[in-house]
Design a protein around this motif. Structure first.
Motif, PDB file in Angstrom:
ATOM      1  N   ASN A 108      76.293  30.563  51.307  1.00  0.00           N
ATOM      2  CA  ASN A 108      75.818  30.601  52.685  1.00  0.00           C
ATOM      3  C   ASN A 108      74.296  30.412  52.766  1.00  0.00           C
ATOM      4  O   ASN A 108      73.681  30.641  53.791  1.00  0.00           O
TER       5      ASN A 108
ATOM      6  N   PHE B  13      79.701  27.305  55.340  1.00  0.00           N
ATOM      7  CA  PHE B  13      79.482  28.749  55.172  1.00  0.00           C
ATOM      8  C   PHE B  13      78.172  29.276  55.748  1.00  0.00           C
ATOM      9  O   PHE B  13      77.930  30.481  55.701  1.00  0.00           O
TER      10      PHE B  13
ATOM     11  N   LYS C 290      76.965  29.997  58.591  1.00  0.00           N
ATOM     12  CA  LYS C 290      76.982  31.001  59.666  1.00  0.00           C
ATOM     13  C   LYS C 290      77.643  32.307  59.235  1.00  0.00           C
ATOM     14  O   LYS C 290      77.717  33.259  60.003  1.00  0.00           O
ATOM     15  N   LYS C 291      78.130  32.358  58.010  1.00  0.00           N
ATOM     16  CA  LYS C 291      78.801  33.569  57.512  1.00  0.00           C
ATOM     17  C   LYS C 291      77.770  34.559  56.969  1.00  0.00           C
ATOM     18  O   LYS C 291      76.857  34.183  56.239  1.00  0.00           O
ATOM     19  N   ALA C 292      77.960  35.813  57.310  1.00  0.00           N
ATOM     20  CA  ALA C 292      77.101  36.871  56.766  1.00  0.00           C
ATOM     21  C   ALA C 292      77.550  37.169  55.337  1.00  0.00           C
ATOM     22  O   ALA C 292      78.695  36.890  54.966  1.00  0.00           O
ATOM     23  N   ASP C 293      76.650  37.727  54.544  1.00  0.00           N
ATOM     24  CA  ASP C 293      76.965  38.032  53.147  1.00  0.00           C
ATOM     25  C   ASP C 293      78.232  38.875  53.012  1.00  0.00           C
ATOM     26  O   ASP C 293      79.057  38.629  52.132  1.00  0.00           O
ATOM     27  N   ASP C 294      78.395  39.872  53.910  1.00  0.00           N
ATOM     28  CA  ASP C 294      79.561  40.755  53.777  1.00  0.00           C
ATOM     29  C   ASP C 294      80.873  40.095  54.238  1.00  0.00           C
ATOM     30  O   ASP C 294      81.945  40.641  54.032  1.00  0.00           O
ATOM     31  N   GLU C 295      80.777  38.917  54.835  1.00  0.00           N
ATOM     32  CA  GLU C 295      81.995  38.199  55.239  1.00  0.00           C
ATOM     33  C   GLU C 295      82.576  37.377  54.088  1.00  0.00           C
ATOM     34  O   GLU C 295      83.714  36.943  54.150  1.00  0.00           O
ATOM     35  N   LEU C 296      81.782  37.162  53.072  1.00  0.00           N
ATOM     36  CA  LEU C 296      82.219  36.331  51.946  1.00  0.00           C
ATOM     37  C   LEU C 296      82.652  37.217  50.785  1.00  0.00           C
ATOM     38  O   LEU C 296      81.840  37.940  50.212  1.00  0.00           O
ATOM     39  N   GLU C 297      83.938  37.118  50.447  1.00  0.00           N
ATOM     40  CA  GLU C 297      84.458  37.917  49.332  1.00  0.00           C
ATOM     41  C   GLU C 297      83.899  37.402  48.002  1.00  0.00           C
ATOM     42  O   GLU C 297      83.540  38.170  47.119  1.00  0.00           O
TER      43      GLU C 297
ATOM     44  N   PRO D 170      80.970  35.000  47.268  1.00  0.00           N
ATOM     45  CA  PRO D 170      79.909  34.193  47.866  1.00  0.00           C
ATOM     46  C   PRO D 170      79.210  33.189  46.949  1.00  0.00           C
ATOM     47  O   PRO D 170      78.483  32.336  47.420  1.00  0.00           O
TER      48      PRO D 170
ATOM     49  N   LYS E 185      82.068  36.708  42.515  1.00  0.00           N
ATOM     50  CA  LYS E 185      81.469  37.806  43.285  1.00  0.00           C
ATOM     51  C   LYS E 185      79.961  37.878  43.097  1.00  0.00           C
ATOM     52  O   LYS E 185      79.239  38.300  43.981  1.00  0.00           O
TER      53      LYS E 185
END
Length: 169
Positions: free
Chosen positions: A60, A115, A117-124, A126, A148
């Motif tokens: 991201n 990716f 626009k995805k926040a770090d915690d949205e990506l299992e 990343p 991870k």
């Protein structure tokens, strides 16, 4: 009647101009850059640049944040291709394109677009771990492997090990 004839000449020259433009556009591909479908027909195997393995790149974030920016200019595959699909484990697919040959930067940019626009915690998972080409599954796309954490950044060469694991099964 002569006015009609001159009008026809104008139309003919305009049509000829369109044909010239089409020809020019078709040749804008750099020499040696292949169409992946043609490679499949000819049975030409592709190799993934080893620099794609262990980049430590977070999907991201911009491709310029990769640990070693010099890898961005490297062709993603050998031989170079105009476009290639990048397939994620859960079914998402993005396409990297470049008439001059898809580089690692083109692939990272295509992934980042998906990716960003995805926040770090949205990506299992990343981080990009690397790519794998499995002609038995699909000749025209690369599997995207994620992790991870950034893992050991640098070197590469991980692509060959994956093929070995596939042959053992």
């Amino acid at each position: 009647m002569s006015a009609d004839t001159s009008d026809l000449k104008k139309v003919d020259s305009a049509v000829a101009g369109v044909d010239e433009q089409k020809k020019r556009r078709a040749t804008s591909t750099a020499p040696g850059v292949m169409n992946i479908a043609d490679l499949e027909k000819e049975g030409v195997k592709i190799k993934i640049a080893p620099e794609t393995q262990g980049t430590g790149w977070k999907m991201n974030s911009s491709s310029s944040t990769v640990a070693d920016p010099s890898i961005l200019k490297v062709m993603l595959t050998e031989p170079p291709v105009k476009k290639i699909d990048l397939h994620f484990p859960l079914g998402l697919e993005v396409t990297a394109r470049s008439l001059k040959g898809v580089t690692i930067k083109d692939a990272l940019d295509a992934i980042h677009k998906q990716f960003k626009k995805k926040a770090d915690d949205e990506l299992e998972l990343p981080y990009l771990k690397g790519f794998e080409w499995d002609p038995e599954e699909s000749w025209t796309r690369l599997k995207v492997h994620q992790s991870k954490d950034a893992g050991p950044v640098g070197g590469g060469g991980g692509g060959k090990k994956k093929k070995g694991k596939k042959e053992e099964e």
